[in-house]
Design a protein around this motif. Structure first.
Motif, PDB file in Angstrom:
ATOM      1  N   UNK A   1       0.820  -1.215   0.000  1.00  0.00           N
ATOM      2  CA  UNK A   1       0.000   0.000   0.000  1.00  0.00           C
ATOM      3  C   UNK A   1       0.857   1.270   0.000  1.00  0.00           C
ATOM      4  N   UNK A   2       2.120   1.153   0.403  1.00  0.00           N
ATOM      5  CA  UNK A   2       2.982   2.338   0.456  1.00  0.00           C
ATOM      6  C   UNK A   2       3.886   2.459  -0.768  1.00  0.00           C
ATOM      7  N   UNK A   3       3.766   1.524  -1.702  1.00  0.00           N
ATOM      8  CA  UNK A   3       4.619   1.555  -2.895  1.00  0.00           C
ATOM      9  C   UNK A   3       4.193   2.665  -3.839  1.00  0.00           C
ATOM     10  N   UNK A   4       5.160   3.278  -4.486  1.00  0.00           N
ATOM     11  CA  UNK A   4       4.877   4.221  -5.555  1.00  0.00           C
ATOM     12  C   UNK A   4       5.858   3.909  -6.673  1.00  0.00           C
TER      13      UNK A   4
ATOM     14  N   UNK B   1       4.707   0.514 -12.524  1.00  0.00           N
ATOM     15  CA  UNK B   1       5.630  -0.557 -12.898  1.00  0.00           C
ATOM     16  C   UNK B   1       5.390  -1.779 -12.013  1.00  0.00           C
ATOM     17  N   UNK B   2       5.572  -2.968 -12.569  1.00  0.00           N
ATOM     18  CA  UNK B   2       5.456  -4.195 -11.792  1.00  0.00           C
ATOM     19  C   UNK B   2       6.712  -4.328 -10.932  1.00  0.00           C
ATOM     20  N   UNK B   3       6.503  -4.412  -9.618  1.00  0.00           N
ATOM     21  CA  UNK B   3       7.598  -4.563  -8.662  1.00  0.00           C
ATOM     22  C   UNK B   3       7.202  -5.608  -7.624  1.00  0.00           C
TER      23      UNK B   3
ATOM     24  N   UNK C   1       2.990 -10.630  -6.507  1.00  0.00           N
ATOM     25  CA  UNK C   1       4.377 -11.089  -6.475  1.00  0.00           C
ATOM     26  C   UNK C   1       4.880 -10.956  -5.043  1.00  0.00           C
ATOM     27  N   UNK C   2       5.248 -12.105  -4.457  1.00  0.00           N
ATOM     28  CA  UNK C   2       5.609 -12.155  -3.039  1.00  0.00           C
ATOM     29  C   UNK C   2       6.935 -12.889  -2.846  1.00  0.00           C
ATOM     30  N   UNK C   3       7.381 -12.958  -1.594  1.00  0.00           N
ATOM     31  CA  UNK C   3       8.601 -13.678  -1.263  1.00  0.00           C
ATOM     32  C   UNK C   3       8.419 -15.183  -1.377  1.00  0.00           C
ATOM     33  N   UNK C   4       9.523 -15.892  -1.440  1.00  0.00           N
ATOM     34  CA  UNK C   4       9.515 -17.343  -1.614  1.00  0.00           C
ATOM     35  C   UNK C   4       8.682 -18.028  -0.528  1.00  0.00           C
ATOM     36  N   UNK C   5       8.800 -17.578   0.725  1.00  0.00           N
ATOM     37  CA  UNK C   5       8.118 -18.224   1.846  1.00  0.00           C
ATOM     38  C   UNK C   5       6.612 -18.011   1.866  1.00  0.00           C
ATOM     39  N   UNK C   6       6.136 -16.994   1.184  1.00  0.00           N
ATOM     40  CA  UNK C   6       4.702 -16.705   1.240  1.00  0.00           C
ATOM     41  C   UNK C   6       3.977 -17.059  -0.054  1.00  0.00           C
TER      42      UNK C   6
END
Length: 159
Positions: free
Chosen positions: A79-82, A86-88, A108-113
């Motif tokens: 929610x705080x990304x700007x 772009x896909x991040x 797109x999330x971390x490997x563990x999630x």
């Protein structure tokens, strides 16, 4: 060599919850199981004792693993990304398969999630690697097990 592990805010909370569960409940249960098995006498042929000790080693190993991941985590709140569209990491992406018109949404999330049932894909997956850095309207090619697939990025959201 302490590299940072990217995690979403949600993913970091999942790991913290698991760590808390292991430390406050599972540890106690395994200690009780070891004490119970010890009370049965001869430890050299005590399968309950061996199983409890094995479980204890697993729990302690997992606690160490979680503590290491959390200590090196770079927690990202989508929610705080700007990222200016772009896909991040942590973004949610709406895609359309150009071959069959099927629409899908992934975060797109971390490997563990990562959890495909929840449409959360690992940042290390082929599709995530193809999407990173792209914008809505871009077409990406992904090497799938069934061969190359093309997807159009319909929308990029930070939720």
């Amino acid at each position: 060599m302490n590299t940072t592990v990217p995690l979403t805010k949600f993913g970091a909370q999942l790991l913290k919850d698991e760590l808390h569960q292991l430390k406050t409940q599972e540890r106690k249960k395994v200690i009780e199981a070891i004490a119970e098995a010890r009370s049965h006498g001869d430890l050299s042929e005590n399968a309950e004792y061996d199983a409890a000790k094995e479980r204890q080693a697993f729990i302690e190993g997992r606690i160490m693993e979680l503590e290491n991941k959390l200590s090196s985590a770079q927690v990202i709140d989508p929610a705080t990304l700007d990222a200016e569209g772009r896909v991040v990491f942590a973004s949610t992406v709406d895609l359309e398969d150009l071959e069959n018109g099927q629409k899908v949404t992934y975060q797109i999330v971390g490997v563990d999630e990562a959890d495909l049932k929840l449409n959360k894909i690992s940042v290390t997956s082929p599709i995530a690697r193809a999407l990173i850095g792209k914008y809505a309207g871009d077409v990406v090619e992904v090497q799938a097990p069934s061969g190359p697939r093309e997807y159009e990025i319909l929308e990029v959201r930070y939720i």
